[in-house]
Design an enzyme around this catalytic site. Structure first.
Site, mmCIF file in Angstrom:
data_model
loop_
_atom_site.group_PDB
_atom_site.id
_atom_site.type_symbol
_atom_site.label_atom_id
_atom_site.label_comp_id
_atom_site.label_asym_id
_atom_site.label_seq_id
_atom_site.Cartn_x
_atom_site.Cartn_y
_atom_site.Cartn_z
ATOM 1 N N PHE A 73 0.811 -1.221 0.000
ATOM 2 C CA PHE A 73 0.000 0.000 0.000
ATOM 3 C C PHE A 73 0.843 1.270 0.000
ATOM 4 O O PHE A 73 0.331 2.329 -0.371
ATOM 5 C CB PHE A 73 -0.873 0.075 1.262
ATOM 6 N N TYR A 141 -0.752 10.655 -10.445
ATOM 7 C CA TYR A 141 -1.034 9.567 -9.497
ATOM 8 C C TYR A 141 -1.454 8.302 -10.247
ATOM 9 O O TYR A 141 -0.866 7.225 -10.077
ATOM 10 C CB TYR A 141 -2.130 10.000 -8.510
ATOM 11 N N HIS A 189 -10.311 13.951 1.204
ATOM 12 C CA HIS A 189 -11.363 13.076 0.670
ATOM 13 C C HIS A 189 -12.751 13.558 1.062
ATOM 14 O O HIS A 189 -12.964 14.113 2.138
ATOM 15 C CB HIS A 189 -11.134 11.628 1.125
ATOM 16 N N ASP A 285 -9.568 15.365 -12.088
ATOM 17 C CA ASP A 285 -10.769 14.605 -11.721
ATOM 18 C C ASP A 285 -11.592 14.198 -12.949
ATOM 19 O O ASP A 285 -12.163 15.059 -13.617
ATOM 20 C CB ASP A 285 -11.694 15.465 -10.842
HETATM 21 N N1 UDP Z 1 -14.689 16.440 -3.852
HETATM 22 C C1 UDP Z 1 -15.355 17.646 -3.621
HETATM 23 N N2 UDP Z 1 -14.995 18.371 -2.536
HETATM 24 C C2 UDP Z 1 -14.014 17.978 -1.672
HETATM 25 C C3 UDP Z 1 -13.357 16.752 -1.902
HETATM 26 C C4 UDP Z 1 -13.715 16.002 -3.006
HETATM 27 O O1 UDP Z 1 -16.234 18.045 -4.389
HETATM 28 O O2 UDP Z 1 -13.735 18.711 -0.713
HETATM 29 C C5 UDP Z 1 -15.084 15.621 -5.013
HETATM 30 C C6 UDP Z 1 -13.926 15.331 -5.967
HETATM 31 O O3 UDP Z 1 -13.822 16.339 -6.942
HETATM 32 C C7 UDP Z 1 -14.368 13.981 -6.545
HETATM 33 C C8 UDP Z 1 -15.145 13.325 -5.405
HETATM 34 O O4 UDP Z 1 -15.505 14.387 -4.514
HETATM 35 O O5 UDP Z 1 -15.260 14.190 -7.608
HETATM 36 C C9 UDP Z 1 -14.342 12.309 -4.653
HETATM 37 O O6 UDP Z 1 -13.098 12.894 -4.316
HETATM 38 P P1 UDP Z 1 -12.089 12.218 -3.283
HETATM 39 O O7 UDP Z 1 -10.957 13.182 -3.084
HETATM 40 O O8 UDP Z 1 -12.836 11.792 -2.055
HETATM 41 O O9 UDP Z 1 -11.609 10.898 -4.003
HETATM 42 P P2 UDP Z 1 -10.915 10.658 -5.456
HETATM 43 O O10 UDP Z 1 -12.050 10.509 -6.421
HETATM 44 O O11 UDP Z 1 -10.012 11.809 -5.732
HETATM 45 O O12 UDP Z 1 -10.166 9.382 -5.252
#
Ligand code: UDP
Length: 329
Positions: A73, A141, A189, A285
């Site tokens: 991990f 990433y 997150h 994203d």
């Molecule tokens: N997101 C958001 N506001 C935040 C954090 C995340 O709108 O403060 C959105 C982000 O753009 C994505 C989704 O929530 O569409 C999930 O993001 P996260 O960072 O939890 O996980 P990832 O998809 O990056 O692994």
């Protein structure tokens, strides 16, 4: 049978260690504690603080235990950060895996479970995403994980190191005991950030873009409970040790929720008003990530137990309420 968990003090790693224990398997943990928490790992589990890029450190740990397999991990995992710091991501994620594999080769450890990501796919060509779909990551990433996936393919051919690549969708939730859960510094997150707003530790949850081509304009993700994810690793490991066949599996729930839907569900679970603020899109994203995990269900006999979004948020909420300041180390 001793399983080495790299990054075992991190969010997913610490749940993995608990899951191995619950399945009667012995774990040792290596972690540099850059993101992890020492107190998230049970005192009874052998713990070695060090970096997977440090070959001498790995050799020393591997010479102390008869390790049968590694679950890897240890990595940086923030899509947004990786866009601004690609070298950090290639350094930690690629060089880390490279060093680990080389030491596995030296110690003749032939089985690896690799923590990969839906970010390897980039913008999906079709929904739900299948393991055979094309991979065009939209972030360093995702690219760094894909590089390692390719290295694993060639390490199978050249050294007979067999690996299972697990591509995670959005992992959330916490162990039912409430003793461990998600605590990143800083937190990025969605679910833990929403819950911090519910706890009044932040004024509003920022919504990164509401102009995506989705029904409500916000990004759609497939949320999976961390213990269901960990259980899939155990099944993948046991299958790998039995069949000696490398494979790749998606791990998600096959159901998508928009950012706005996640916020609405969190309002119901917490009974708290959760303020929102729409801001610009976050770099890297994709608009929709939604898994087909049929292959894992079919081939590994995986049977997720906590697949309702309410249940996932409920367990994360229990952890946040009992650890409002996270782990204390
Ligand atoms: N997101 C958001 N506001 C935040 C954090 C995340 O709108 O403060 C959105 C982000 O753009 C994505 C989704 O929530 O569409 C999930 O993001 P996260 O960072 O939890 O996980 P990832 O998809 O990056 O692994």
């Amino acid at each position: 049978m001793v399983i080495c968990v790299s990054g075992g003090a991190g969010y997913i790693g610490s749940h993995m260690v608990k899951c191995l224990q619950e399945n009667g398997l012995d774990a040792i943990v290596i972690d540099n504690l850059s993101n992890g928490h020492r107190s998230s790992v049970d005192e009874t589990v052998p713990f070695y603080q060090g970096d997977v890029r440090d070959r001498i450190f790995l050799e020393s740990v591997f010479s102390q235990h008869a390790i049968q397999a590694v679950i890897h991990f240890a990595a940086d995992s923030l899509v947004g950060e990786s866009v601004f710091e690609p070298i950090k991501y290639y350094q930690n994620n690629v060089v880390g895996a490279l060093t680990l594999l080389d030491v596995m080769r030296q110690f003749e450890i032939k089985s690896l479970i690799f923590s990969s990501t839906a970010a390897t796919y980039g913008e999906p060509v079709s929904i739900p995403i299948l393991e055979s779909d094309p991979t065009f990551p939209t972030s360093p990433y995702g690219e760094s994980k894909l590089v390692v996936e390719k290295l694993l393919k060639w390490s199978d051919v050249a050294y007979g190191i067999k690996s299972v690549i697990l591509r995670y969708f959005n992992v959330a939730g916490a162990h039912p005991s409430g003793l461990i859960g998600e605590d990143h510094q800083p937190e990025t997150h969605l679910i833990p950030l929403i819950l911090k707003v519910a706890l009044k530790k932040a004024p509003a949850i920022k919504i990164y873009g509401d102009d995506y081509a989705t029904p409500d304009g916000t990004c759609i993700r497939d949320y999976i409970h961390v213990m269901d994810l960990a259980q899939a690793h155990v099944l993948a490991l046991l299958n790998l040790l039995k069949t000696h066949q490398s494979a790749t599996y998606n791990l998600g729930n096959g159901e998508g929720f928009s950012v706005k839907e996640v916020i609405e569900t969190a309002r119901k679970v917490t009974q708290c008003p959760i303020e929102t603020q729409v801001v610009a899109r976050r770099s890297g994203d994709p608009s929709i990530l939604l898994a087909s995990s049929d292959k894992a269900i079919r081939e590994l006999g995986w049977n997720p137990q906590y697949n309702r979004l309410e249940t996932i948020i409920q367990s994360a909420w229990a952890f946040q309420q009992s650890h409002p300041d996270g782990f204390l180390d």
